[in-house]
Scaffold this motif. Structure first.
Motif, PDB file in Angstrom:
ATOM      1  N   PHE A 110      -2.246 -35.607 -15.532  1.00 38.10           N
ATOM      2  CA  PHE A 110      -3.148 -35.165 -14.470  1.00 38.10           C
ATOM      3  C   PHE A 110      -3.802 -33.848 -14.856  1.00 38.10           C
ATOM      4  CE2 PHE A 110      -3.754 -32.690 -10.488  1.00 38.10           C
ATOM      5  CZ  PHE A 110      -4.804 -33.441  -9.989  1.00 38.10           C
ATOM      6  N   ASN A 111      -5.127 -33.812 -14.702  1.00 38.83           N
ATOM      7  CA  ASN A 111      -5.882 -32.582 -14.951  1.00 38.83           C
ATOM      8  C   ASN A 111      -7.174 -32.648 -14.126  1.00 38.83           C
ATOM      9  OD1 ASN A 111      -7.792 -34.155 -16.419  1.00 38.83           O
ATOM     10  ND2 ASN A 111      -6.591 -33.901 -18.293  1.00 38.83           N
ATOM     11  N   ALA A 112      -7.988 -31.624 -14.261  1.00 36.51           N
ATOM     12  CA  ALA A 112      -9.231 -31.541 -13.480  1.00 36.51           C
ATOM     13  C   ALA A 112     -10.168 -32.708 -13.779  1.00 36.51           C
ATOM     14  CB  ALA A 112      -9.927 -30.212 -13.737  1.00 36.51           C
ATOM     15  N   THR A 113     -10.191 -33.163 -15.026  1.00 36.21           N
ATOM     16  CA  THR A 113     -11.058 -34.294 -15.395  1.00 36.21           C
ATOM     17  C   THR A 113     -10.625 -35.555 -14.662  1.00 36.21           C
ATOM     18  OG1 THR A 113     -11.511 -33.351 -17.561  1.00 36.21           O
ATOM     19  CG2 THR A 113     -11.869 -35.719 -17.320  1.00 36.21           C
ATOM     20  N   GLN A 114      -9.323 -35.810 -14.618  1.00 39.64           N
ATOM     21  CA  GLN A 114      -8.827 -37.008 -13.920  1.00 39.64           C
ATOM     22  C   GLN A 114      -9.102 -36.913 -12.421  1.00 39.64           C
ATOM     23  OE1 GLN A 114      -8.053 -39.540 -15.677  1.00 39.64           O
ATOM     24  NE2 GLN A 114      -8.119 -38.348 -17.555  1.00 39.64           N
ATOM     25  N   GLN A 115      -8.946 -35.722 -11.865  1.00 40.31           N
ATOM     26  CA  GLN A 115      -9.234 -35.547 -10.439  1.00 40.31           C
ATOM     27  C   GLN A 115     -10.715 -35.789 -10.172  1.00 40.31           C
ATOM     28  OE1 GLN A 115      -7.454 -32.224  -8.448  1.00 40.31           O
ATOM     29  NE2 GLN A 115      -8.976 -32.223  -6.813  1.00 40.31           N
ATOM     30  N   ARG A 116     -11.583 -35.297 -11.042  1.00 46.19           N
ATOM     31  CA  ARG A 116     -13.032 -35.507 -10.868  1.00 46.19           C
ATOM     32  C   ARG A 116     -13.370 -36.987 -10.966  1.00 46.19           C
ATOM     33  NH1 ARG A 116     -16.447 -36.507 -14.456  1.00 46.19           N
ATOM     34  NH2 ARG A 116     -15.280 -35.588 -16.176  1.00 46.19           N
TER      35      ARG A 116
ATOM     36  N   ASN B 189     -16.294 -41.440  -4.178  1.00 52.48           N
ATOM     37  CA  ASN B 189     -17.668 -41.206  -3.713  1.00 52.48           C
ATOM     38  C   ASN B 189     -18.515 -42.458  -3.916  1.00 52.48           C
ATOM     39  OD1 ASN B 189     -16.983 -38.575  -3.093  1.00 52.48           O
ATOM     40  ND2 ASN B 189     -17.922 -37.700  -4.914  1.00 52.48           N
ATOM     41  N   HIS B 190     -18.393 -43.061  -5.091  1.00 50.68           N
ATOM     42  CA  HIS B 190     -19.156 -44.268  -5.400  1.00 50.68           C
ATOM     43  C   HIS B 190     -18.781 -45.396  -4.433  1.00 50.68           C
ATOM     44  CE1 HIS B 190     -21.238 -47.281  -7.776  1.00 50.68           C
ATOM     45  NE2 HIS B 190     -20.135 -48.019  -7.737  1.00 50.68           N
ATOM     46  N   PHE B 191     -17.494 -45.588  -4.219  1.00 49.81           N
ATOM     47  CA  PHE B 191     -17.032 -46.672  -3.350  1.00 49.81           C
ATOM     48  C   PHE B 191     -17.513 -46.478  -1.917  1.00 49.81           C
ATOM     49  CE2 PHE B 191     -14.048 -48.635  -0.414  1.00 49.81           C
ATOM     50  CZ  PHE B 191     -14.037 -49.941  -0.883  1.00 49.81           C
ATOM     51  N   HIS B 192     -17.419 -45.250  -1.419  1.00 52.01           N
ATOM     52  CA  HIS B 192     -17.776 -44.984  -0.020  1.00 52.01           C
ATOM     53  C   HIS B 192     -19.261 -44.686   0.174  1.00 52.01           C
ATOM     54  CE1 HIS B 192     -13.838 -45.203   1.816  1.00 52.01           C
ATOM     55  NE2 HIS B 192     -13.345 -44.559   0.786  1.00 52.01           N
ATOM     56  N   GLY B 193     -19.986 -44.444  -0.912  1.00 47.72           N
ATOM     57  CA  GLY B 193     -21.407 -44.169  -0.785  1.00 47.72           C
ATOM     58  C   GLY B 193     -21.723 -42.837  -0.137  1.00 47.72           C
ATOM     59  N   ARG B 194     -20.789 -41.917  -0.216  1.00 51.67           N
ATOM     60  CA  ARG B 194     -21.015 -40.575   0.315  1.00 51.67           C
ATOM     61  C   ARG B 194     -20.135 -39.597  -0.465  1.00 51.67           C
ATOM     62  NH1 ARG B 194     -17.075 -42.387   4.309  1.00 51.67           N
ATOM     63  NH2 ARG B 194     -15.674 -40.656   4.829  1.00 51.67           N
ATOM     64  N   THR B 195     -20.366 -38.327  -0.258  1.00 52.81           N
ATOM     65  CA  THR B 195     -19.627 -37.306  -0.991  1.00 52.81           C
ATOM     66  C   THR B 195     -18.351 -36.934  -0.256  1.00 52.81           C
ATOM     67  OG1 THR B 195     -21.680 -36.435  -1.914  1.00 52.81           O
ATOM     68  CG2 THR B 195     -19.748 -35.008  -2.002  1.00 52.81           C
ATOM     69  N   LEU B 196     -17.240 -37.201  -0.912  1.00 52.16           N
ATOM     70  CA  LEU B 196     -15.920 -36.805  -0.421  1.00 52.16           C
ATOM     71  C   LEU B 196     -15.389 -35.741  -1.364  1.00 52.16           C
ATOM     72  CD1 LEU B 196     -14.402 -40.360   0.115  1.00 52.16           C
ATOM     73  CD2 LEU B 196     -15.346 -38.875   1.869  1.00 52.16           C
ATOM     74  N   THR B 197     -14.484 -34.954  -0.881  1.00 48.43           N
ATOM     75  CA  THR B 197     -13.786 -33.976  -1.710  1.00 48.43           C
ATOM     76  C   THR B 197     -12.305 -34.282  -1.602  1.00 48.43           C
ATOM     77  OG1 THR B 197     -15.466 -32.325  -1.189  1.00 48.43           O
ATOM     78  CG2 THR B 197     -13.397 -31.534  -2.138  1.00 48.43           C
ATOM     79  N   ILE B 198     -11.651 -34.404  -2.753  1.00 46.61           N
ATOM     80  CA  ILE B 198     -10.220 -34.662  -2.705  1.00 46.61           C
ATOM     81  C   ILE B 198      -9.437 -33.468  -3.242  1.00 46.61           C
ATOM     82  CG2 ILE B 198     -10.448 -37.160  -2.878  1.00 46.61           C
ATOM     83  CD1 ILE B 198      -9.510 -36.916  -5.812  1.00 46.61           C
ATOM     84  N   SER B 199      -8.282 -33.290  -2.686  1.00 44.51           N
ATOM     85  CA  SER B 199      -7.300 -32.334  -3.194  1.00 44.51           C
ATOM     86  C   SER B 199      -6.067 -33.148  -3.533  1.00 44.51           C
ATOM     87  CB  SER B 199      -6.946 -31.287  -2.143  1.00 44.51           C
ATOM     88  OG  SER B 199      -8.074 -30.520  -1.805  1.00 44.51           O
ATOM     89  N   ILE B 200      -5.458 -32.836  -4.654  1.00 45.92           N
ATOM     90  CA  ILE B 200      -4.245 -33.537  -5.066  1.00 45.92           C
ATOM     91  C   ILE B 200      -3.148 -32.507  -5.267  1.00 45.92           C
ATOM     92  CG2 ILE B 200      -3.163 -34.999  -6.808  1.00 45.92           C
ATOM     93  CD1 ILE B 200      -5.900 -36.248  -7.321  1.00 45.92           C
TER      94      ILE B 200
END
Length: 140
Positions: A54-60, A67-78
């Protein structure tokens, strides 16, 4: 074993196979569970035992897939916290164990197998029993 998924964790189990991810990103997502949704901000817990890649690239990448699936911009925290509810990886493992148990029960419950064991001393080699996946019907 984690508790069965309910609420948001269950939604994550249902969403996970629909996401356009694979490889390391898919593995990371499979070991997460959805903990909270606050508008367009999602909080996931990743099992620390599966966090080596796990790293920033995987989180992105995971964020981009959502975002692609939902068609909108989401922000995730892990957060690296062991999920209390079942992750997609744990659910898949549980299903494999159940299918294996059902296959073994089917073999041992088969009258022909029982007859062969009684009459000929046949022995079922447990390491050879594998569940058969039901074919998926094709649309015509």
């Amino acid at each position: 074993a984690a508790m069965p998924a309910t609420g948001l964790a269950l939604q994550w189990l249902e969403l996970f196979p629909k996401l356009p991810i694979s490889g390391m990103t898919g593995s990371i997502a499979a070991n997460c569970t959805l903990i909270a949704v606050d508008g367009d901000h999602w909080l996931l817990h990743l099992d620390p035992a599966h966090s080596a890649l796990f790293n920033a690239t995987q989180q992105r990448r995971l964020n981009d897939a959502l975002n692609h699936f939902h068609g909108r911009t989401l922000t995730i925290s892990i957060e690296l916290i062991k999920p209390e509810q079942e992750t997609p990886a744990q659910a898949a493992s549980r299903r494999r164990v159940n299918r294996q148990r059902e296959a073994e029960e089917s073999i041992h419950g088969d009258p022909l197998i029982q007859q062969m064991m009684q009459q000929f001393g046949a022995v079922v080699r447990h390491d050879t029993i594998e569940p058969v996946e039901a074919p998926v019907p094709q649309a015509s």
